[in-house]
Write a protein that holds these residues in place. Structure first.
Motif, mmCIF file in Angstrom:
data_model
loop_
_atom_site.group_PDB
_atom_site.id
_atom_site.type_symbol
_atom_site.label_atom_id
_atom_site.label_comp_id
_atom_site.label_asym_id
_atom_site.label_seq_id
_atom_site.Cartn_x
_atom_site.Cartn_y
_atom_site.Cartn_z
ATOM 1 N N ASP A 195 50.280 55.412 25.249
ATOM 2 C CA ASP A 195 49.987 54.440 24.899
ATOM 3 C C ASP A 195 48.431 54.128 23.833
ATOM 4 O OD1 ASP A 195 50.380 51.116 25.090
ATOM 5 O OD2 ASP A 195 48.288 51.324 26.091
ATOM 6 N N ARG A 196 47.858 54.916 23.794
ATOM 7 C CA ARG A 196 46.691 54.729 22.940
ATOM 8 C C ARG A 196 47.602 55.294 21.883
ATOM 9 N NH1 ARG A 196 42.754 57.856 26.348
ATOM 10 N NH2 ARG A 196 42.090 58.722 23.935
ATOM 11 N N PHE A 197 48.262 56.808 21.971
ATOM 12 C CA PHE A 197 48.823 57.188 20.681
ATOM 13 C C PHE A 197 49.062 56.517 20.060
ATOM 14 C CE2 PHE A 197 52.046 59.567 19.238
ATOM 15 C CZ PHE A 197 51.492 60.501 17.879
ATOM 16 N N THR A 198 50.460 55.812 20.524
ATOM 17 C CA THR A 198 51.317 54.631 20.039
ATOM 18 C C THR A 198 50.665 53.266 19.420
ATOM 19 O OG1 THR A 198 51.874 53.976 21.867
ATOM 20 C CG2 THR A 198 53.148 55.301 21.480
ATOM 21 N N LYS A 199 49.830 52.996 19.700
ATOM 22 C CA LYS A 199 49.271 51.786 19.584
ATOM 23 C C LYS A 199 47.935 52.069 18.180
ATOM 24 C CE LYS A 199 47.792 49.069 23.535
ATOM 25 N NZ LYS A 199 47.474 48.935 24.591
ATOM 26 N N GLN A 200 47.641 53.185 17.983
ATOM 27 C CA GLN A 200 46.958 53.926 16.853
ATOM 28 C C GLN A 200 47.736 54.312 15.788
ATOM 29 O OE1 GLN A 200 43.573 55.257 16.918
ATOM 30 N NE2 GLN A 200 44.318 55.045 14.946
ATOM 31 N N MET A 201 48.652 54.594 16.676
ATOM 32 C CA MET A 201 49.989 55.285 15.335
ATOM 33 C C MET A 201 50.393 53.692 14.099
ATOM 34 S SD MET A 201 49.322 58.467 14.762
ATOM 35 C CE MET A 201 50.648 58.276 13.168
ATOM 36 N N ALA A 202 50.814 52.981 15.374
ATOM 37 C CA ALA A 202 51.144 52.211 14.888
ATOM 38 C C ALA A 202 50.032 50.902 13.797
ATOM 39 C CB ALA A 202 51.389 50.597 16.232
ATOM 40 N N ASP A 203 49.040 51.201 14.215
ATOM 41 C CA ASP A 203 47.410 50.461 13.521
ATOM 42 C C ASP A 203 47.715 51.579 12.074
ATOM 43 O OD1 ASP A 203 45.974 48.279 13.280
ATOM 44 O OD2 ASP A 203 44.718 50.788 13.349
ATOM 45 N N SER A 204 47.804 52.560 12.416
ATOM 46 C CA SER A 204 47.108 53.366 10.917
ATOM 47 C C SER A 204 48.235 53.398 10.173
ATOM 48 C CB SER A 204 46.702 55.187 11.553
ATOM 49 O OG SER A 204 45.954 55.176 12.284
ATOM 50 N N THR A 205 49.726 53.057 10.770
ATOM 51 C CA THR A 205 51.223 52.840 9.930
ATOM 52 C C THR A 205 50.722 51.417 9.370
ATOM 53 O OG1 THR A 205 52.085 54.253 11.300
ATOM 54 C CG2 THR A 205 53.705 52.984 10.193
ATOM 55 N N ALA A 206 50.551 50.592 10.164
ATOM 56 C CA ALA A 206 50.217 48.955 9.795
ATOM 57 C C ALA A 206 49.478 49.310 8.149
ATOM 58 C CB ALA A 206 49.595 48.141 10.438
ATOM 59 N N SER A 207 48.453 50.217 8.531
ATOM 60 C CA SER A 207 46.608 49.789 7.581
ATOM 61 C C SER A 207 47.927 50.669 6.745
ATOM 62 C CB SER A 207 45.688 51.089 8.344
ATOM 63 O OG SER A 207 45.403 50.058 8.674
ATOM 64 N N LEU A 208 48.155 52.473 6.559
ATOM 65 C CA LEU A 208 48.733 52.829 5.449
ATOM 66 C C LEU A 208 49.481 51.696 4.413
ATOM 67 C CD1 LEU A 208 49.124 55.540 3.835
ATOM 68 C CD2 LEU A 208 51.462 55.624 4.967
ATOM 69 N N HIS A 209 50.377 51.426 4.558
ATOM 70 C CA HIS A 209 51.446 50.261 4.821
ATOM 71 C C HIS A 209 51.042 49.333 3.527
ATOM 72 C CE1 HIS A 209 54.549 53.060 6.394
ATOM 73 N NE2 HIS A 209 55.362 51.750 5.446
ATOM 74 N N GLU A 210 50.140 48.860 4.029
ATOM 75 C CA GLU A 210 49.018 47.235 3.473
ATOM 76 C C GLU A 210 48.527 47.963 2.412
ATOM 77 O OE1 GLU A 210 47.464 44.774 7.509
ATOM 78 O OE2 GLU A 210 46.304 46.043 6.672
ATOM 79 N N ILE A 211 49.053 49.294 1.698
ATOM 80 C CA ILE A 211 47.816 49.425 0.513
ATOM 81 C C ILE A 211 48.868 50.257 -0.441
ATOM 82 C CG2 ILE A 211 46.941 51.626 -0.232
ATOM 83 C CD1 ILE A 211 45.105 52.265 2.704
ATOM 84 N N LEU A 212 50.051 50.403 -0.183
ATOM 85 C CA LEU A 212 51.317 50.705 -0.845
ATOM 86 C C LEU A 212 51.439 49.395 -1.259
ATOM 87 C CD1 LEU A 212 52.754 53.794 1.402
ATOM 88 C CD2 LEU A 212 51.183 53.957 0.214
ATOM 89 N N THR A 213 51.809 49.798 -2.229
ATOM 90 C CA THR A 213 52.982 48.813 -3.256
ATOM 91 C C THR A 213 54.740 48.712 -1.892
ATOM 92 O OG1 THR A 213 54.241 50.459 -4.477
ATOM 93 C CG2 THR A 213 52.377 49.520 -5.104
ATOM 94 N N PRO A 214 55.048 47.448 -3.069
ATOM 95 C CA PRO A 214 57.012 47.608 -1.961
ATOM 96 C C PRO A 214 57.717 48.594 -2.301
ATOM 97 C CG PRO A 214 56.089 45.287 -2.691
ATOM 98 C CD PRO A 214 54.889 45.899 -2.280
ATOM 99 N N GLU A 215 57.754 49.204 -3.844
ATOM 100 C CA GLU A 215 57.989 50.655 -3.745
ATOM 101 C C GLU A 215 58.203 51.836 -3.417
ATOM 102 O OE1 GLU A 215 56.648 47.759 -6.101
ATOM 103 O OE2 GLU A 215 58.254 46.931 -7.019
ATOM 104 N N GLN A 216 56.530 51.799 -3.315
ATOM 105 C CA GLN A 216 56.050 52.622 -2.732
ATOM 106 C C GLN A 216 56.238 53.496 -0.903
ATOM 107 O OE1 GLN A 216 51.690 52.412 -3.387
ATOM 108 N NE2 GLN A 216 52.488 53.971 -5.331
ATOM 109 N N ARG A 217 56.512 51.742 -0.340
ATOM 110 C CA ARG A 217 56.767 52.057 0.825
ATOM 111 C C ARG A 217 58.437 52.235 0.789
ATOM 112 N NH1 ARG A 217 54.768 45.919 2.031
ATOM 113 N NH2 ARG A 217 52.573 46.200 1.602
ATOM 114 N N LYS A 218 58.782 51.733 -0.004
ATOM 115 C CA LYS A 218 60.939 52.212 0.542
ATOM 116 C C LYS A 218 60.842 53.485 0.241
ATOM 117 C CE LYS A 218 62.192 47.658 -1.565
ATOM 118 N NZ LYS A 218 62.788 46.818 -2.641
ATOM 119 N N LEU A 219 60.033 54.491 -0.404
ATOM 120 C CA LEU A 219 60.172 56.202 -1.097
ATOM 121 C C LEU A 219 59.928 56.371 0.385
ATOM 122 C CD1 LEU A 219 58.557 56.291 -4.148
ATOM 123 C CD2 LEU A 219 60.873 56.372 -4.021
#
Length: 161
Positions: free
Chosen positions: A135-159
């Motif tokens: 549970d700790r791992f999946t929460k960490q990965m979900a949070d990190s993934t969301a943070s990363l996607h907030e940095i990227l543009t919509p076009e980069q997210r699609k890639l």
């Protein structure tokens, strides 16, 4: 003897025992899966870490290689790269800790299962710990993934989707 005369037909115990056996088997499979995940979670399969305790620095190095490879495909900006770099140190620390906890847990489970008498209570306690670890791992990965996607543009997210 018809079904009404059969004492087993009205006795729910065999059904409950079967259900418990199935749940126990599924629990065992889940336990193996939950213990295996933390061991390999710090990096992609082709960038495996050594089969020993790892340091946050080692995890960070593996993550940097992976980010370099992915970032070259994304054609990101220097500002995006700097923002991503800020995410990596805390993530590397957490992933190293989770991975090392998972390795220790796997060793403990192995010791319990190899003992002359299996300590079911200790095994159950480790199973519950494994669920919490996962549970700790999946929460960490979900949070990190969301943070990363907030940095990227919509076009980069699609890639990378």
């Amino acid at each position: 003897m018809n079904e009404q005369d059969d004492p087993r037909a009205s006795d729910p115990k065999p059904r409950k025992l079967r259900r418990k056996a199935i749940l126990a088997a599924l629990g065992g499979i889940a336990l193996v899966a939950l213990i295996s995940v933390p061991i390999a979670m710090a990096a992609a399969p082709r960038h495996r870490l050594p089969d020993r305790e790892v340091t946050p620095k080692e995890v960070r190095e593996k993550m940097t290689k992976f980010v370099d490879m992915a970032f070259s495909r994304l054609e990101g900006t220097l500002e995006q790269r700097n923002q991503i770099e800020k995410l990596l140190d805390p993530l590397a620390n957490e992933l190293a800790n989770l991975r090392n906890e998972g390795r220790a847990m796997k060793k403990s489970i192995h010791e319990i299962l190899m003992a002359d008498k299996v300590d079911r209570k200790a095994l159950e306690e480790l199973r519950l710990e494994a669920v919490k670890l996962f549970d700790r791992f999946t929460k960490q990965m979900a949070d990190s993934t969301a943070s990363l996607h907030e940095i990227l543009t919509p076009e980069q997210r699609k890639l990378i989707a």
